[in-house]
Design a protein around this motif. Structure first.
Motif, PDB file in Angstrom:
ATOM      1  N   LEU A  39       0.828  -1.203   0.000  1.00 61.16           N
ATOM      2  CA  LEU A  39       0.000   0.000   0.000  1.00 61.16           C
ATOM      3  C   LEU A  39       0.864   1.254   0.000  1.00 61.16           C
ATOM      4  CD1 LEU A  39      -2.753   1.389   0.212  1.00 61.16           C
ATOM      5  CD2 LEU A  39      -2.606   1.136   2.703  1.00 61.16           C
ATOM      6  N   LEU A  40       1.884   1.274   0.842  1.00 65.63           N
ATOM      7  CA  LEU A  40       2.753   2.445   0.925  1.00 65.63           C
ATOM      8  C   LEU A  40       3.445   2.720  -0.400  1.00 65.63           C
ATOM      9  CD1 LEU A  40       4.063   4.628   2.742  1.00 65.63           C
ATOM     10  CD2 LEU A  40       5.860   2.973   3.250  1.00 65.63           C
ATOM     11  N   LEU A  41       4.045   1.683  -0.991  1.00 68.59           N
ATOM     12  CA  LEU A  41       4.739   1.863  -2.264  1.00 68.59           C
ATOM     13  C   LEU A  41       3.751   2.101  -3.408  1.00 68.59           C
ATOM     14  CD1 LEU A  41       7.564  -0.845  -2.092  1.00 68.59           C
ATOM     15  CD2 LEU A  41       7.645   1.562  -1.431  1.00 68.59           C
ATOM     16  N   GLY A  42       2.557   1.499  -3.296  1.00 70.59           N
ATOM     17  CA  GLY A  42       1.552   1.699  -4.339  1.00 70.59           C
ATOM     18  C   GLY A  42       1.087   3.139  -4.416  1.00 70.59           C
ATOM     19  N   VAL A  43       0.867   3.758  -3.253  1.00 66.48           N
ATOM     20  CA  VAL A  43       0.478   5.173  -3.228  1.00 66.48           C
ATOM     21  C   VAL A  43       1.580   6.027  -3.845  1.00 66.48           C
ATOM     22  CG1 VAL A  43       0.044   7.137  -1.705  1.00 66.48           C
ATOM     23  CG2 VAL A  43      -1.099   4.967  -1.286  1.00 66.48           C
ATOM     24  N   GLU A  44       2.822   5.743  -3.492  1.00 67.33           N
ATOM     25  CA  GLU A  44       3.946   6.492  -4.048  1.00 67.33           C
ATOM     26  C   GLU A  44       4.051   6.296  -5.559  1.00 67.33           C
ATOM     27  OE1 GLU A  44       7.360   8.795  -4.543  1.00 67.33           O
ATOM     28  OE2 GLU A  44       5.884   8.726  -2.929  1.00 67.33           O
ATOM     29  N   ARG A  45       3.835   5.056  -6.023  1.00 67.69           N
ATOM     30  CA  ARG A  45       3.943   4.798  -7.465  1.00 67.69           C
ATOM     31  C   ARG A  45       2.819   5.472  -8.236  1.00 67.69           C
ATOM     32  NH1 ARG A  45       5.746  -0.966  -9.697  1.00 67.69           N
ATOM     33  NH2 ARG A  45       7.505  -0.220  -8.450  1.00 67.69           N
ATOM     34  N   VAL A  46       1.594   5.391  -7.732  1.00 63.71           N
ATOM     35  CA  VAL A  46       0.471   6.037  -8.412  1.00 63.71           C
ATOM     36  C   VAL A  46       0.679   7.544  -8.450  1.00 63.71           C
ATOM     37  CG1 VAL A  46      -1.989   6.531  -8.238  1.00 63.71           C
ATOM     38  CG2 VAL A  46      -1.170   4.194  -7.928  1.00 63.71           C
ATOM     39  N   ARG A  47       1.158   8.119  -7.338  1.00 60.67           N
ATOM     40  CA  ARG A  47       1.428   9.556  -7.307  1.00 60.67           C
ATOM     41  C   ARG A  47       2.471   9.930  -8.360  1.00 60.67           C
ATOM     42  NH1 ARG A  47       5.044  13.128  -5.199  1.00 60.67           N
ATOM     43  NH2 ARG A  47       6.417  11.423  -4.594  1.00 60.67           N
ATOM     44  N   HIS A  48       3.536   9.130  -8.436  1.00 58.97           N
ATOM     45  CA  HIS A  48       4.607   9.418  -9.398  1.00 58.97           C
ATOM     46  C   HIS A  48       4.114   9.253 -10.833  1.00 58.97           C
ATOM     47  CE1 HIS A  48       8.325   8.534 -11.710  1.00 58.97           C
ATOM     48  NE2 HIS A  48       8.851   9.436 -10.923  1.00 58.97           N
ATOM     49  N   GLU A  49       3.366   8.155 -11.092  1.00 64.74           N
ATOM     50  CA  GLU A  49       2.876   7.913 -12.452  1.00 64.74           C
ATOM     51  C   GLU A  49       1.838   8.952 -12.862  1.00 64.74           C
ATOM     52  OE1 GLU A  49       4.190   6.007 -14.460  1.00 64.74           O
ATOM     53  OE2 GLU A  49       5.289   4.536 -13.285  1.00 64.74           O
ATOM     54  N   ALA A  50       1.035   9.423 -11.889  1.00 63.46           N
ATOM     55  CA  ALA A  50       0.049  10.464 -12.204  1.00 63.46           C
ATOM     56  C   ALA A  50       0.754  11.739 -12.642  1.00 63.46           C
ATOM     57  CB  ALA A  50      -0.845  10.720 -10.998  1.00 63.46           C
ATOM     58  N   ARG A  51       1.798  12.111 -11.912  1.00 68.97           N
ATOM     59  CA  ARG A  51       2.553  13.308 -12.295  1.00 68.97           C
ATOM     60  C   ARG A  51       3.192  13.125 -13.667  1.00 68.97           C
ATOM     61  NH1 ARG A  51       5.121  17.035  -7.771  1.00 68.97           N
ATOM     62  NH2 ARG A  51       3.471  16.948  -6.211  1.00 68.97           N
ATOM     63  N   ASN A  52       3.753  11.952 -13.899  1.00 68.50           N
ATOM     64  CA  ASN A  52       4.378  11.705 -15.202  1.00 68.50           C
ATOM     65  C   ASN A  52       3.356  11.767 -16.327  1.00 68.50           C
ATOM     66  OD1 ASN A  52       7.018  11.500 -14.457  1.00 68.50           O
ATOM     67  ND2 ASN A  52       7.063   9.266 -14.369  1.00 68.50           N
ATOM     68  N   SER A  53       2.187  11.137 -16.098  1.00 68.69           N
ATOM     69  CA  SER A  53       1.162  11.118 -17.138  1.00 68.69           C
ATOM     70  C   SER A  53       0.699  12.526 -17.478  1.00 68.69           C
ATOM     71  CB  SER A  53      -0.030  10.266 -16.677  1.00 68.69           C
ATOM     72  OG  SER A  53       0.343   8.926 -16.521  1.00 68.69           O
ATOM     73  N   PHE A  54       0.525  13.373 -16.469  1.00 67.74           N
ATOM     74  CA  PHE A  54       0.112  14.747 -16.718  1.00 67.74           C
ATOM     75  C   PHE A  54       1.224  15.524 -17.418  1.00 67.74           C
ATOM     76  CE2 PHE A  54      -3.479  13.820 -14.257  1.00 67.74           C
ATOM     77  CZ  PHE A  54      -4.373  14.868 -14.316  1.00 67.74           C
ATOM     78  N   ALA A  55       2.470  15.349 -16.920  1.00 73.62           N
ATOM     79  CA  ALA A  55       3.578  16.122 -17.474  1.00 73.62           C
ATOM     80  C   ALA A  55       3.880  15.729 -18.917  1.00 73.62           C
ATOM     81  CB  ALA A  55       4.820  15.941 -16.609  1.00 73.62           C
TER      82      ALA A  55
END
Length: 420
Positions: A32-48
């Motif tokens: 869960l901890l790493l999943g939240v971090e990965r989704v946050r990172h991928e969301a930023r990448n997808s937007f950027a």
């Protein structure tokens, strides 16, 4: 020391069910901890990475974040449109290398329909300056032709030559349809991992054509213009939703931005995509921190459960530890034994959490891409995730000191004295 470790392994095996459940709890917490971090990172990448090489995004005056959301990410609605004459004046500026008009407001099964020109396929860039590629077919040329994003074609099982009906307005149910003017699929774009994949592309003239006999968001009573007759009318667009602007030299970006923002004809807003995205992340930063805090608390509960299980087992292992003391084990060795047991469970749980996250990323990636537009890569860990893992191991090490210290305090007499 080797015999001590051998006894510790056997003791842990005898309690494998209890330790196994604790191991699962730690592994899920780490996932869960790493999943939240990965989704946050991928969301930023997808937007950027959704737009690249665009110097300015122009629309009616509103907030910079709202303009980016509806013009680039197809989220929300425009507060107003901009006149075609204003767009032409901007496109004809000597500093402008290319301009892409965007017209939004219609949909197909809840997916946005974008009216634009051939410049979209020629100049639009995403990711690291990548151009749009066709998986099959070609750009639209005729009036009632459409090019589908990869996700649209996959989700709705469309192929070249299929005919589709566009709905008036955004949404999925209860919308009036332009059923008298169907479109033919002539092209399907290759996947990009951006909102392009969820978009149907038609010409600006097609948007104008399907609304000739509409007014106020509804068909005009008693008036119907067949598709074969629309070419007799003036299909020059009167207004558009927004525009993407590329400059000959980025040194002119601030000058042109001020010029557009001070446009005398109507209130316009020109934003730099990077600046608007920074504002967006500032707005959602609180939500990100909240999610991270929740997952951290879940991990803390998991580690607390680990400590509780090991401490609870001390009551059953008092005689075992006393016997170890009687055969020569020193207090610090018992301290290391109990600490190593808790730390080992933490380490193994962290590794299982990483493996589970990689598995879930691989299995759920298509679903997340289809429903949320996020591109999850089935990889191991990033540098940020490694830092979180190091923090997890450090927290597990600190937690393991608690049962270790309790074992250290046990004396030989305390362990061998019967409890009444």
């Amino acid at each position: 020391m080797k015999w001590l470790l051998s006894l510790a392994v056997r003791s842990a095996w005898n309690r494998r069910l209890t330790l196994g459940m604790t191991l699962v709890a730690v592994a899920l917490s780490v996932t869960l901890l790493l999943g939240v971090e990965r989704v946050r990172h991928e969301a930023r990448n997808s937007f950027a990475l959704s737009v690249s090489g665009t110097d300015l995004v122009v629309g009616a005056r509103t907030s910079a974040v709202q303009l980016m959301l509806y013009a680039v990410f197809r989220l929300g609605d425009a507060s107003n449109n901009i006149r075609w004459q204003s767009y032409q004046a901007i496109a004809d500026d000597p500093a402008v290398a290319w301009a892409i008009p965007l017209s939004l407001g219609d949909s197909h099964h809840g997916l946005p329909v974008l009216g634009t020109t051939g410049a979209y396929f020629e100049h639009f860039r995403y990711g690291d300056g990548q151009a749009l590629q066709f998986a099959s077919g070609r750009p639209f040329d005729g009036l009632f032709e459409t090019v589908l994003g990869a996700e649209v074609a996959k989700r709705l099982s469309y192929r070249i030559g299929d005919r589709i009906i566009i709905s008036h307005g955004m949404g999925d149910v209860g919308l009036a349809e332009h059923e008298d003017k169907p479109f033919t699929v002539v092209g399907i774009l290759a996947p990009t991992g951006t909102p392009v994949d969820r978009t149907l592309h038609v010409s600006l003239q097609a948007i104008q054509a399907i609304h000739l006999d509409w007014a106020g968001g509804a068909p005009l009573p008693g008036l119907s213009i067949p598709a074969e007759h629309v070419r007799k009318f003036d299909l020059q667009p009167k207004e558009i939703t927004a525009a993407l602007i590329g400059l000959k030299s980025r040194a002119a970006v601030f000058r042109l931005q001020r010029k557009i923002n001070d446009h005398p004809g109507e209130p316009l807003l020109a934003v730099l995509p990077g600046v608007a995205l920074d504002q967006l992340w500032q707005m959602v930063g609180f939500a990100e921190r909240t999610l991270l805090a929740v997952s951290t608390m879940v991990l803390a509960v998991g580690l607390a459960g680990l400590v509780a299980v090991v401490l609870a087992s001390l009551g059953e292992r008092r005689r075992e530890l006393a016997i170890l003391r009687s055969v020569g084990a020193r207090p610090r060795e018992l301290f290391l034994l109990l600490s190593a047991e808790a730390l080992f469970v933490t380490l193994l749980g962290a590794l299982l959490g990483v493996a589970l996250l990689a598995l879930l990323s691989a299995v759920l990636a298509p679903l997340v891409q289809a429903h949320f537009g996020l591109s999850l890569s089935a990889r191991w860990v990033s540098s940020d995730e490694l830092r979180l893992l190091a923090a997890v191991v450090a927290a597990g090490l600190l937690a393991s000191l608690v049962p270790g210290y309790s074992a250290y305090r046990l004396s030989l007499a305390d362990g061998l004295t019967p409890r009444l």
